[in-house]
Scaffold this motif. Structure first.
Motif: not given
Length: 153
Positions: A16-20, A27-32, A75-77, A115-116
């Motif tokens: 979840c942290t990496r998504m933000a 970092e589109w490939e990593l997000l994907f 984006h802070l989660v 919230k997510y």
């Protein structure tokens, strides 16, 4: 809590942290790689309409189009709560998302708070997000930044 439960919890919080992080750093490939092939996406609290099932490719491309026109985002989660039942999981988190685009039409920032809810599935290679719901609790600033960013300002 046993060792596997602790590992699952750690991996899900990291996911979840990496998504933000990947979104903010383009970092589109990593997000994907964080998502399943299809994702149940619910942004109805922001855009209206109904939740949709979309391909991760289309979702990441849409996010990319929204993000790349901005100067920056953050984006802070926080406050993640995780539950796991076998190979399925759910996490909830609070978020604050600030979007920056200096422009001649108003304030340079638009900030959302809310919230997510992440739906999660254990896949080969680790946990993946298969559902994402964003619920807006508050907003402040220039909402027009979103449209300006996609128009090239």
């Amino acid at each position: 809590m046993d060792d596997q439960s602790l590992r699952d919890r750690f991996e899900i919080i990291e996911l979840c942290t990496r998504m933000a992080w990947h979104l903010d750093h383009c970092e589109w490939e990593l997000l994907f790689e964080l998502f399943t092939d299809e994702v149940s996406l619910d942004y109805s609290s922001l855009n209206g309409g109904e939740p949709q099932v979309v391909s991760r490719k289309d979702m990441v491309e849409r996010w990319r189009g929204n993000r790349e026109g901005l100067t920056a985002t953050q984006h802070l989660v926080s406050n993640l709560l995780v539950s796991v039942d076998g190979n399925a999981g759910e996490a909830t988190a609070m978020f604050q998302a600030t979007h920056l685009l200096p422009n001649p039409y108003g304030a340079p920032t638009w900030t959302l708070g809310g919230k997510y809810r992440y739906g999660l599935i254990r896949a080969e290679g680790g946990w993946r997000i298969n559902a994402l719901a964003m619920t807006i609790i508050w907003a402040d600033g220039n909402r027009n930044i979103r449209d300006l960013a996609t128009q090239g300002n």
